[in-house]
Design a protein around this motif. Structure first.
Motif, PDB file in Angstrom:
ATOM      1  N   PRO A 110       0.788  -1.228   0.000  1.00  0.00           N
ATOM      2  CA  PRO A 110       0.000   0.000   0.000  1.00  0.00           C
ATOM      3  C   PRO A 110       0.826   1.286   0.000  1.00  0.00           C
ATOM      4  CG  PRO A 110       0.244  -0.758   2.245  1.00  0.00           C
ATOM      5  CD  PRO A 110       1.026  -1.721   1.380  1.00  0.00           C
ATOM      6  N   ALA A 111       2.057   1.247  -0.512  1.00  0.00           N
ATOM      7  CA  ALA A 111       2.972   2.396  -0.400  1.00  0.00           C
ATOM      8  C   ALA A 111       2.352   3.715  -0.858  1.00  0.00           C
ATOM      9  CB  ALA A 111       4.248   2.112  -1.194  1.00  0.00           C
ATOM     10  N   ALA A 112       1.701   3.724  -2.014  1.00  0.00           N
ATOM     11  CA  ALA A 112       1.135   4.970  -2.537  1.00  0.00           C
ATOM     12  C   ALA A 112       0.050   5.519  -1.621  1.00  0.00           C
ATOM     13  CB  ALA A 112       0.574   4.741  -3.947  1.00  0.00           C
ATOM     14  N   VAL A 113      -0.707   4.629  -0.988  1.00  0.00           N
ATOM     15  CA  VAL A 113      -1.732   5.058  -0.030  1.00  0.00           C
ATOM     16  C   VAL A 113      -1.060   5.654   1.203  1.00  0.00           C
ATOM     17  CG1 VAL A 113      -3.665   4.331   1.414  1.00  0.00           C
ATOM     18  CG2 VAL A 113      -3.342   3.298  -0.850  1.00  0.00           C
ATOM     19  N   GLU A 114      -0.013   4.994   1.688  1.00  0.00           N
ATOM     20  CA  GLU A 114       0.728   5.503   2.844  1.00  0.00           C
ATOM     21  C   GLU A 114       1.254   6.908   2.572  1.00  0.00           C
ATOM     22  OE1 GLU A 114       2.471   1.165   4.363  1.00  0.00           O
ATOM     23  OE2 GLU A 114       3.722   2.512   3.171  1.00  0.00           O
ATOM     24  N   ASP A 115       1.776   7.126   1.374  1.00  0.00           N
ATOM     25  CA  ASP A 115       2.339   8.434   1.033  1.00  0.00           C
ATOM     26  C   ASP A 115       1.254   9.500   0.948  1.00  0.00           C
ATOM     27  OD1 ASP A 115       4.717   7.054   0.884  1.00  0.00           O
ATOM     28  OD2 ASP A 115       4.688   6.903  -1.308  1.00  0.00           O
ATOM     29  N   THR A 116       0.124   9.137   0.379  1.00  0.00           N
ATOM     30  CA  THR A 116      -1.002  10.075   0.292  1.00  0.00           C
ATOM     31  C   THR A 116      -1.436  10.514   1.679  1.00  0.00           C
ATOM     32  OG1 THR A 116      -1.773   9.086  -1.777  1.00  0.00           O
ATOM     33  CG2 THR A 116      -3.381  10.363  -0.515  1.00  0.00           C
ATOM     34  N   ARG A 117      -1.542   9.566   2.577  1.00  0.00           N
ATOM     35  CA  ARG A 117      -1.916   9.886   3.954  1.00  0.00           C
ATOM     36  C   ARG A 117      -0.856  10.768   4.613  1.00  0.00           C
ATOM     37  NH1 ARG A 117      -6.790   9.297   6.359  1.00  0.00           N
ATOM     38  NH2 ARG A 117      -5.785   8.656   8.296  1.00  0.00           N
ATOM     39  N   CYS A 118       0.418  10.472   4.361  1.00  0.00           N
ATOM     40  CA  CYS A 118       1.487  11.286   4.954  1.00  0.00           C
ATOM     41  C   CYS A 118       1.457  12.721   4.437  1.00  0.00           C
ATOM     42  CB  CYS A 118       2.849  10.653   4.682  1.00  0.00           C
ATOM     43  SG  CYS A 118       3.224   9.244   5.753  1.00  0.00           S
ATOM     44  N   THR A 159      -6.076   4.717  11.041  1.00  0.00           N
ATOM     45  CA  THR A 159      -4.640   4.988  10.926  1.00  0.00           C
ATOM     46  C   THR A 159      -3.814   3.799  10.424  1.00  0.00           C
ATOM     47  OG1 THR A 159      -4.275   4.391  13.241  1.00  0.00           O
ATOM     48  CG2 THR A 159      -4.779   6.699  12.781  1.00  0.00           C
ATOM     49  N   LYS A 160      -4.467   2.797   9.822  1.00  0.00           N
ATOM     50  CA  LYS A 160      -3.736   1.578   9.472  1.00  0.00           C
ATOM     51  C   LYS A 160      -2.607   1.790   8.465  1.00  0.00           C
ATOM     52  CE  LYS A 160      -7.241  -0.186   6.177  1.00  0.00           C
ATOM     53  NZ  LYS A 160      -8.532   0.311   6.675  1.00  0.00           N
ATOM     54  N   PHE A 161      -2.677   2.883   7.693  1.00  0.00           N
ATOM     55  CA  PHE A 161      -1.615   3.150   6.726  1.00  0.00           C
ATOM     56  C   PHE A 161      -0.784   4.375   7.104  1.00  0.00           C
ATOM     57  CE2 PHE A 161      -4.828   0.986   3.883  1.00  0.00           C
ATOM     58  CZ  PHE A 161      -4.126  -0.205   3.800  1.00  0.00           C
ATOM     59  N   ASP A 162      -0.861   4.773   8.371  1.00  0.00           N
ATOM     60  CA  ASP A 162      -0.196   6.001   8.811  1.00  0.00           C
ATOM     61  C   ASP A 162       1.084   5.752   9.609  1.00  0.00           C
ATOM     62  OD1 ASP A 162      -2.438   7.073   7.661  1.00  0.00           O
ATOM     63  OD2 ASP A 162      -3.324   7.826   9.517  1.00  0.00           O
ATOM     64  N   GLY A 163       1.646   4.553   9.516  1.00  0.00           N
ATOM     65  CA  GLY A 163       2.819   4.210  10.320  1.00  0.00           C
ATOM     66  C   GLY A 163       4.038   5.077  10.066  1.00  0.00           C
ATOM     67  N   ASN A 164       4.151   5.650   8.855  1.00  0.00           N
ATOM     68  CA  ASN A 164       5.304   6.503   8.530  1.00  0.00           C
ATOM     69  C   ASN A 164       5.123   7.942   8.994  1.00  0.00           C
ATOM     70  OD1 ASN A 164       6.629   4.382   7.219  1.00  0.00           O
ATOM     71  ND2 ASN A 164       5.602   4.812   5.280  1.00  0.00           N
ATOM     72  N   CYS A 165       3.923   8.275   9.460  1.00  0.00           N
ATOM     73  CA  CYS A 165       3.665   9.682   9.836  1.00  0.00           C
ATOM     74  C   CYS A 165       2.620   9.764  10.944  1.00  0.00           C
ATOM     75  CB  CYS A 165       3.212  10.474   8.615  1.00  0.00           C
ATOM     76  SG  CYS A 165       2.012   9.591   7.595  1.00  0.00           S
ATOM     77  N   PRO A 166       2.918   9.209  12.110  1.00  0.00           N
ATOM     78  CA  PRO A 166       1.972   9.256  13.229  1.00  0.00           C
ATOM     79  C   PRO A 166       1.941  10.634  13.880  1.00  0.00           C
ATOM     80  CG  PRO A 166       4.019   8.264  13.942  1.00  0.00           C
ATOM     81  CD  PRO A 166       4.167   8.515  12.461  1.00  0.00           C
ATOM     82  N   GLY A 167       1.007  10.807  14.796  1.00  0.00           N
ATOM     83  CA  GLY A 167       1.028  12.028  15.608  1.00  0.00           C
ATOM     84  C   GLY A 167      -0.124  12.984  15.405  1.00  0.00           C
ATOM     85  N   TRP A 196       0.699  -3.656  -8.990  1.00  0.00           N
ATOM     86  CA  TRP A 196       0.683  -2.842  -7.773  1.00  0.00           C
ATOM     87  C   TRP A 196       0.400  -3.697  -6.542  1.00  0.00           C
ATOM     88  CZ3 TRP A 196      -3.403  -0.293  -4.655  1.00  0.00           C
ATOM     89  CH2 TRP A 196      -2.874   0.686  -3.794  1.00  0.00           C
ATOM     90  N   LEU A 197      -0.489  -4.674  -6.662  1.00  0.00           N
ATOM     91  CA  LEU A 197      -0.825  -5.524  -5.525  1.00  0.00           C
ATOM     92  C   LEU A 197       0.306  -6.493  -5.172  1.00  0.00           C
ATOM     93  CD1 LEU A 197      -4.540  -6.301  -6.403  1.00  0.00           C
ATOM     94  CD2 LEU A 197      -3.736  -4.935  -4.460  1.00  0.00           C
ATOM     95  N   GLY A 198       1.135  -6.831  -6.168  1.00  0.00           N
ATOM     96  CA  GLY A 198       2.284  -7.703  -5.916  1.00  0.00           C
ATOM     97  C   GLY A 198       1.881  -9.052  -5.359  1.00  0.00           C
ATOM     98  N   ASP A 199       2.533  -9.454  -4.267  1.00  0.00           N
ATOM     99  CA  ASP A 199       2.247 -10.780  -3.715  1.00  0.00           C
ATOM    100  C   ASP A 199       0.921 -10.829  -2.954  1.00  0.00           C
ATOM    101  OD1 ASP A 199       2.850  -9.401  -1.402  1.00  0.00           O
ATOM    102  OD2 ASP A 199       4.667 -10.531  -0.940  1.00  0.00           O
ATOM    103  N   LYS A 200       0.199  -9.687  -2.914  1.00  0.00           N
ATOM    104  CA  LYS A 200      -1.122  -9.656  -2.268  1.00  0.00           C
ATOM    105  C   LYS A 200      -2.256  -9.703  -3.313  1.00  0.00           C
ATOM    106  CE  LYS A 200       0.538  -8.930   1.939  1.00  0.00           C
ATOM    107  NZ  LYS A 200       0.426  -7.633   2.587  1.00  0.00           N
ATOM    108  N   ALA A 201      -1.901 -10.030  -4.551  1.00  0.00           N
ATOM    109  CA  ALA A 201      -2.877  -9.979  -5.649  1.00  0.00           C
ATOM    110  C   ALA A 201      -4.061 -10.924  -5.465  1.00  0.00           C
ATOM    111  CB  ALA A 201      -2.181 -10.270  -6.981  1.00  0.00           C
ATOM    112  N   LYS A 202      -3.906 -11.937  -4.621  1.00  0.00           N
ATOM    113  CA  LYS A 202      -5.011 -12.874  -4.388  1.00  0.00           C
ATOM    114  C   LYS A 202      -5.512 -12.823  -2.947  1.00  0.00           C
ATOM    115  CE  LYS A 202      -3.649 -16.066  -8.063  1.00  0.00           C
ATOM    116  NZ  LYS A 202      -3.292 -17.468  -8.427  1.00  0.00           N
ATOM    117  N   ASP A 203      -5.070 -11.811  -2.227  1.00  0.00           N
ATOM    118  CA  ASP A 203      -5.464 -11.655  -0.822  1.00  0.00           C
ATOM    119  C   ASP A 203      -6.682 -10.724  -0.760  1.00  0.00           C
ATOM    120  OD1 ASP A 203      -5.745 -10.875   1.847  1.00  0.00           O
ATOM    121  OD2 ASP A 203      -3.591 -10.898   2.234  1.00  0.00           O
ATOM    122  N   GLN A 204      -7.878 -11.292  -0.704  1.00  0.00           N
ATOM    123  CA  GLN A 204      -9.099 -10.498  -0.776  1.00  0.00           C
ATOM    124  C   GLN A 204      -9.204  -9.479   0.349  1.00  0.00           C
ATOM    125  OE1 GLN A 204     -11.158 -10.205  -3.219  1.00  0.00           O
ATOM    126  NE2 GLN A 204     -12.584  -8.828  -2.183  1.00  0.00           N
TER     127      GLN A 204
END
Length: 289
Positions: A110-118, A159-167, A196-204
């Motif tokens: 989810p890198a792009a989502v993490e960056d958007t949130r940051c 905040t599940k994708f906010d680990g790089n920018c908490p607070g 983009w999904l990579g190794d999570k491509a089949k993880d619903q």
């Protein structure tokens, strides 16, 4: 042989990243009195720096609303330097934050989502210094950028994708502008989605966690949607499904269909109508006068 294959793959990756950096660069023209801050670092992940370009109205007019703009490109191409067309926002006193994010060549979902949130959190944290109003943040994007705008705004205080920018305790936007964005990654049959999904491509469960359709809740912000009904890249149905979900939860929204419109390729007069409709929608919400 294995070393040769690895070397070739690395060469391709470097060449691809270099291609991103050399894509078209457009100069943003802004009104007299505005100022610019280019390549402001909003987050760092390892050796990668997330950067944004800021265009800020004169301070004497008080804290301004701001639009976060996110480029498209299927999560594997595009850059912030390709983005212009902010005049309707500038005319209505908006600041603009034009952001870059990690493409799949750097990191998969989810890198792009993490960056958007940051980027959103950075603006909230620095609102006073930048003279922007944290209660009047609009997040906007087209295609993959539309997906990221939806994710950034619909996650709210999740905040599940906010680990790089908490607070920041209260993460919110006043509105989302979704231009033909992907709303359900699992329902978007494309190589870009699989890559983009990579190794999570089949993880619903993971797919749902990065799909805007599954983030809608009663507290979601208002959403403006536009989509061409002849889009060959992101199915029109993706926006139809989002509209239905927003209505189910009673979320204020507007869905503008461009008849015969392809993937962001709208006639000039339709683009003018679209820009006016977006500004009217934001005005209705009281984000600007």
């Amino acid at each position: 042989m294995k070393k040769l294959i690895i070397s070739c793959l690395l060469l391709i990756a470097v060449s691809t990243v270099h291609a991103q950096e050399t894509e078209e660069v457009k100069k943003v023209v802004y009104p007299t009195g505005f100022s610019e801050q280019l390549n402001v670092v909003y987050t760092k992940v390892g050796d990668w720096e997330g950067k944004m370009d800021l265009y800020l109205p004169p301070k004497e007019k008080g804290p301004s609303p701001i639009v976060i703009n996110i480029h498209g490109g299927g999560f594997n191409k595009g850059n912030k330097e390709s983005q212009t067309g902010f005049n309707s926002f500038f005319k209505n006193g908006y600041a603009v934050a034009n952001i870059a994010y990690r493409l799949v060549q750097v990191a998969p979902a989810p890198a792009a989502v993490e960056d958007t949130r940051c980027a959103l959190i950075y603006l909230i944290k620095n609102a006073k210094a930048l003279n922007i109003d944290p209660n009047r943040i609009v997040i906007m994007g087209g295609s993959a950028g539309g997906h990221l705008a939806l994710m950034g705004g619909l996650l709210g205080n999740d905040t599940k994708f906010d680990g790089n920018c908490p607070g920041v305790k209260d993460v919110k936007v006043a509105a989302i502008i979704d231009k033909y964005g992907i709303t359900n990654i699992g329902g978007w049959a494309s190589r870009s989605a699989t890559w983009w999904l990579g190794d999570k491509a089949k993880d619903q469960k993971f797919i749902e966690s990065v799909s805007p359709l599954y983030q809608v809740k009663k507290t979601s912000p208002p959403v403006f949607i536009v989509h061409g009904d002849a889009d060959p890249v992101v199915p029109y149905q993706q926006s139809v499904d989002l509209k239905k979900k927003l209505d189910e939860f009673g979320i204020k929204n507007k869905f503008m269909t461009i008849e015969g419109g392809e993937h962001g390729k709208f006639p000039k007069e339709k683009n003018s109508e679209l820009n006016a409709a977006i500004i009217d929608f934001l005005k209705e919400l009281g984000i600007h006068k």
